[in-house]
Design a protein around this motif. Sequence first.
Motif, PDB file in Angstrom:
ATOM      1  N   ALA A 237       0.816  -1.276   0.054  1.00  0.00           N
ATOM      2  CA  ALA A 237       0.087   0.023   0.035  1.00  0.00           C
ATOM      3  C   ALA A 237       0.928   1.345  -0.063  1.00  0.00           C
ATOM      4  N   ALA A 238       2.146   1.106   0.510  1.00  0.00           N
ATOM      5  CA  ALA A 238       3.106   2.176   0.613  1.00  0.00           C
ATOM      6  C   ALA A 238       3.763   2.316  -0.888  1.00  0.00           C
ATOM      7  N   GLY A 239       3.498   1.554  -1.794  1.00  0.00           N
ATOM      8  CA  GLY A 239       3.996   1.768  -3.118  1.00  0.00           C
ATOM      9  C   GLY A 239       5.106   1.023  -3.040  1.00  0.00           C
ATOM     10  N   SER A 240       5.570  -0.292  -2.056  1.00  0.00           N
ATOM     11  CA  SER A 240       6.644  -1.010  -2.305  1.00  0.00           C
ATOM     12  C   SER A 240       8.032  -0.233  -2.011  1.00  0.00           C
ATOM     13  N   PRO A 241       8.194   0.870  -1.207  1.00  0.00           N
ATOM     14  CA  PRO A 241       9.305   1.647  -0.980  1.00  0.00           C
ATOM     15  C   PRO A 241      10.451   1.229  -1.097  1.00  0.00           C
ATOM     16  N   LYS A 242      11.341   1.674  -1.905  1.00  0.00           N
ATOM     17  CA  LYS A 242      12.883   1.220  -2.274  1.00  0.00           C
ATOM     18  C   LYS A 242      13.529   1.190  -0.867  1.00  0.00           C
ATOM     19  N   GLN A 243      13.308   2.184  -0.053  1.00  0.00           N
ATOM     20  CA  GLN A 243      14.174   2.191   1.134  1.00  0.00           C
ATOM     21  C   GLN A 243      13.889   1.325   2.436  1.00  0.00           C
ATOM     22  N   PHE A 244      12.996   0.244   1.969  1.00  0.00           N
ATOM     23  CA  PHE A 244      12.336  -0.662   3.041  1.00  0.00           C
ATOM     24  C   PHE A 244      13.167  -2.013   3.039  1.00  0.00           C
ATOM     25  N   ARG A 245      13.596  -2.330   4.006  1.00  0.00           N
ATOM     26  CA  ARG A 245      14.640  -3.334   4.247  1.00  0.00           C
ATOM     27  C   ARG A 245      13.847  -4.828   4.795  1.00  0.00           C
ATOM     28  N   GLY A 246      12.901  -4.549   5.990  1.00  0.00           N
ATOM     29  CA  GLY A 246      12.394  -5.821   6.249  1.00  0.00           C
ATOM     30  C   GLY A 246      11.701  -5.572   7.443  1.00  0.00           C
ATOM     31  N   ILE A 247      12.029  -6.517   8.628  1.00  0.00           N
ATOM     32  CA  ILE A 247      11.233  -6.441   9.965  1.00  0.00           C
ATOM     33  C   ILE A 247      12.140  -6.176  11.086  1.00  0.00           C
ATOM     34  N   SER A 248      11.534  -5.704  12.258  1.00  0.00           N
ATOM     35  CA  SER A 248      12.170  -5.697  13.398  1.00  0.00           C
ATOM     36  C   SER A 248      11.531  -6.736  14.262  1.00  0.00           C
ATOM     37  N   THR A 249      12.016  -7.289  15.034  1.00  0.00           N
ATOM     38  CA  THR A 249      11.533  -8.438  16.137  1.00  0.00           C
ATOM     39  C   THR A 249      12.015  -8.288  17.345  1.00  0.00           C
ATOM     40  N   ASN A 250      11.413  -8.587  18.524  1.00  0.00           N
ATOM     41  CA  ASN A 250      11.527  -8.683  20.097  1.00  0.00           C
ATOM     42  C   ASN A 250      11.955  -7.234  20.532  1.00  0.00           C
ATOM     43  N   VAL A 251      11.350  -6.481  19.766  1.00  0.00           N
ATOM     44  CA  VAL A 251      11.439  -4.921  20.325  1.00  0.00           C
ATOM     45  C   VAL A 251      10.820  -4.871  21.849  1.00  0.00           C
ATOM     46  N   ALA A 252      11.937  -4.281  22.746  1.00  0.00           N
ATOM     47  CA  ALA A 252      11.275  -4.233  24.226  1.00  0.00           C
ATOM     48  C   ALA A 252      11.143  -5.685  24.636  1.00  0.00           C
ATOM     49  N   GLY A 253      11.743  -6.626  24.103  1.00  0.00           N
ATOM     50  CA  GLY A 253      11.128  -7.980  24.508  1.00  0.00           C
ATOM     51  C   GLY A 253      12.552  -8.735  25.292  1.00  0.00           C
ATOM     52  N   TRP A 254      12.041  -9.939  25.182  1.00  0.00           N
ATOM     53  CA  TRP A 254      13.111 -10.835  26.201  1.00  0.00           C
ATOM     54  C   TRP A 254      13.491 -12.220  25.569  1.00  0.00           C
ATOM     55  N   ASN A 255      12.834 -12.475  24.483  1.00  0.00           N
ATOM     56  CA  ASN A 255      13.107 -13.749  23.831  1.00  0.00           C
ATOM     57  C   ASN A 255      14.600 -14.000  23.475  1.00  0.00           C
ATOM     58  N   ALA A 256      15.174 -15.124  23.771  1.00  0.00           N
ATOM     59  CA  ALA A 256      16.491 -15.317  23.301  1.00  0.00           C
ATOM     60  C   ALA A 256      16.742 -15.403  21.600  1.00  0.00           C
ATOM     61  N   TRP A 257      18.141 -15.157  21.242  1.00  0.00           N
ATOM     62  CA  TRP A 257      18.130 -15.368  19.846  1.00  0.00           C
ATOM     63  C   TRP A 257      17.952 -16.893  19.446  1.00  0.00           C
ATOM     64  N   ASP A 258      19.122 -17.752  19.873  1.00  0.00           N
ATOM     65  CA  ASP A 258      19.113 -19.051  19.327  1.00  0.00           C
ATOM     66  C   ASP A 258      19.204 -20.147  20.608  1.00  0.00           C
ATOM     67  N   LEU A 259      18.663 -19.855  21.602  1.00  0.00           N
ATOM     68  CA  LEU A 259      18.240 -20.641  22.901  1.00  0.00           C
ATOM     69  C   LEU A 259      17.732 -21.824  22.272  1.00  0.00           C
ATOM     70  N   THR A 260      18.497 -23.222  22.536  1.00  0.00           N
ATOM     71  CA  THR A 260      17.818 -24.358  22.115  1.00  0.00           C
ATOM     72  C   THR A 260      17.887 -25.725  23.324  1.00  0.00           C
TER      73      THR A 260
END
Length: 396
Positions: A237-260
């Motif tokens: 809807a934004a016109g697929s902007p050129k300067q868009f890269r992707g997503i942010s995750t775990n913002v202000a969160g607590w999840n581990a990156w690769d805990l298994t």
Amino acid sequence: MKFSQSAAALAFAATALAAPSPTTPQKPRQAGGCSSAVTLDASTNVFKKYKLHPNSFYRAEVEAAVAQISDSSLASAAAQVADVGTFLWLDTIANIGKLEPALADGVPCENILGLVIYDLPGRDCAAKASNGELKVGELSRYKTEYIDKIVSILKAHPNTAFVLVIEPDSLPNLVTNSNLQTCQNSASGYRDGVAYALRQLNLPNVVMYLDAGHGGWLGWDANLKPGAEELAKAYKAAGSPKQFRGISTNVAGWNAWDLTPGEFSSASDAKYNQCQNEKLYVEKFGAALRTAGMPNHAIIDTGRNGKQGLRREWGNWCNVNGAGFGRRPTADTGFELADAFVWVKPGGESDGTSDTSAVRYDSFCGKEDAFKPSPEAGQWNQAYFEMLLKNANPAF
């Protein structure tokens, strides 16, 4: 973790995010900006070239905190936190006023200034601790008084590089909390507002990441496809902007990156969520984003995930007791889809008050695993900062 998949999604959408409290900017420390206009290539990982800038507002908060620590060794370690790059939260129209002082402080050409765009009408529709200033229906104010003002400032500083996290929690709430009247009321404003922000902030010296919650939220099997489609619709809807890269995750969160195995992998409903850590989430949600037609690289907030096994339930988000600073910002993630580990949430600033009589009190801030006492969202909590420091992994 004592809730079903659908209940879990509801709980996770109650995540509240706290923006920094006002501080006094420091005097300029170094020359800022490049000698010519910056052009960022969002088809590449800009964090390979740029270092996340330690903004002056968080530096001032940390330096004030250091002055309150009598233990010399702890104070010495605390002083190092001021040099860690952290995002600056523009969470109100008034707080746009923080941006020019942060730029005046000096952003070296090798640095990139992180900004959180966070002021949608009806903000945080499933929580109380970080509800915003704009009411449902005030989309025109969001566009003209908030986004347009930020755009004007960024255009006035073409020699500085910026990385933006766009509206934490907004679209994830629409995926998992469509049954709440508050989120139903906010839905059209969220979608239109996010698209407008992506379209207007599509500037050569900017790279953008749209917030996607975390693995314990949109990572449930039933949420991956609709979550990806919701975000992709805003991007298109934004016109697929050129300067868009992707997503942010775990913002202000607590999840581990690769805990298994993951922190909640032994829960009775774990079989309904394959994303038991953020690495798995970036991989699986990234695949869903690609199918939906959206760029799928990610930045992950590691500011407070240094210790695990602290929460009673995956959805508990407020001032988790026993937490520690996590991995410092770096582009060395070991995973192609993960552009960088970053500190989005300024460690030491509260997620919400534990005062049950407060208007903005949210029950999540009163849970057994929440740190008490805690002040209002965004206000400094000295004791919590010192706890994060003592429990930092890696240590300072």
